[in-house]
Design a protein around this motif. Structure first.
Motif, short mmCIF file in Angstrom:
data_model
loop_
_atom_site.label_atom_id
_atom_site.label_comp_id
_atom_site.label_asym_id
_atom_site.label_seq_id
_atom_site.Cartn_x
_atom_site.Cartn_y
_atom_site.Cartn_z
N LYS A 130 -44.45 9.48 56.67
CA LYS A 130 -43.69 8.56 56.10
C LYS A 130 -44.13 6.93 56.19
N LEU A 134 -44.71 4.26 53.37
CA LEU A 134 -44.02 3.09 53.25
C LEU A 134 -45.11 2.02 53.13
N HIS A 138 -45.75 -0.43 49.77
CA HIS A 138 -45.53 -1.70 49.83
C HIS A 138 -46.74 -2.70 49.22
N VAL A 144 -39.84 -2.01 49.32
CA VAL A 144 -39.65 -1.30 50.49
C VAL A 144 -38.35 -1.61 51.34
N THR A 147 -37.58 -1.29 57.55
CA THR A 147 -37.55 0.13 58.30
C THR A 147 -38.01 -0.43 59.73
N GLN A 207 -33.64 2.65 58.53
CA GLN A 207 -33.91 1.84 57.64
C GLN A 207 -32.78 0.95 57.14
N GLU A 287 -39.31 7.07 49.15
CA GLU A 287 -40.55 8.11 49.38
C GLU A 287 -41.00 8.64 48.47
#
Length: 318
Positions: A130, A134, A138, A144, A147, A207, A287
């Motif tokens: 993950k 992310l 970005h 995004v 997080t 998040q 995701e």
């Protein structure tokens, strides 16, 4: 003009309706398909491969009553193969045998000369974490949500003070049991008052909660984009995906371009993206599953996703 008899190899378990859809498309086009589960090695799957002598990998693979010339495979559809088990061996011998099969048979299947992979296992492995997803999203220009990945309760509390409501997401969907029964861990809104020192026990992903009005699942196959939207879903729509009313939707041009860029960065031929759409119409990347499910989207919307896979596997282009 001669007929191209080079087969497409499909690596998956016995029960896989998604693979079935693609195989039906390939068969209707007269494309030879050899389907097997590598976990059946060496019972009903047999292998002899050679490397050297001025060539790459050569040899043959037997899958049931089908024989595959390793040098003639046109494409590999890497779907959902089962893990090796070797249950006929003594427990103390199994880990060794499993490792040899994974790096022997598995290594050969990852190095077939001239074959198109959808997707290559190395690319899938690289694209699964993950945090990598992310960061790559970005960099590719996708929005995004803020997080944090941490084992510090103090840092989570500071994060809440900064961004407002948050959700918890598992970093990886590993096997999990509650009371001896298999359980799923879904995206869950977090009550800040319940944050405690147990966070210190491992890594957690929190998040900022998107104030969403809809969820979008996008299946990208080659350069073809199939998007579907559902409104008024749960926080995590997967808890009741078969009950939802998915409808086709056209993604914003900049989002479609960024998704193609994202896949290209990993060397992926396809991926399943999840977005949350906010009240202003903004698309937020959540995701991308590099080996995700898409059959339910085709069933709900009629999008020709299986045909796009067949195009990619049969000809090397979507």
């Amino acid at each position: 003009m001669g007929t191209d008899e080079r087969p497409v190899v499909v690596l998956t378990r016995i029960a896989d309706p998604t693979a079935d859809m693609v195989i039906r498309e390939l068969t209707a086009r007269g494309v030879p398909v050899v389907r097997f589960d590598p976990a059946d090695f060496p019972m009903t799957v047999r292998l002899t491969a050679r490397v050297g002598d001025g060539t790459g990998i050569t040899g043959r693979l037997l899958a049931g009553n089908r024989e595959v010339d390793l040098g003639s495979v046109r494409a590999v559809y890497y779907r959902r193969p089962s893990p090796f088990t070797f249950i006929t061996l003594r427990p103390e011998d199994r880990p060794w045998a499993i490792a040899q099969a994974r790096y022997g048979l598995g290594g050969v299947l990852m190095a077939l000369p001239g074959a198109r992979y959808v997707n290559h296992p190395d690319a899938v492995a690289a694209a699964e974490p993950k945090p990598v997803q992310l960061a790559t999203a970005h960099d590719a220009g996708l929005r995004v949500p803020p997080t944090i990945i941490t084992d510090s309760v103090d840092d989570v509390r500071a994060f809440v003070a900064e961004v407002g409501p948050i959700v918890y997401k598992p970093l990886y969907h590993a096997p999990y049991q509650v009371g001896g029964q298999p359980a799923a861990v879904w995206t869950t809104e977090v009550d800040p008052s319940q944050l405690d020192a147990t966070i210190r026990q491992t890594a957690h992903l929190f998040q900022a909660k998107v104030n969403k009005t809809a969820d979008v699942r996008v299946t990208v196959v080659g350069d073809r984009v199939f998007a579907a939207i559902v409104r008024d879903a749960e926080l995590d729509w997967r808890t009741r995906q078969d009950q939802l009313d998915w409808q086709p939707v056209e993604p914003p041009g900049e989002v479609a371009k960024a998704m193609l860029d994202y896949l290209d960065r990993f060397g992926l031929a396809f991926g399943c993206f999840d977005f949350a759409v906010d009240r202003d119409g903004g698309w937020w990347f959540l995701e991308c599953n590099p080996n995700g499910q898409w059959g339910f989207i085709q069933k709900a919307t009629g999008a020709p996703i299986a045909a796009a896979f067949a195009d990619l596997l049969a000809t090397g282009r979507a």
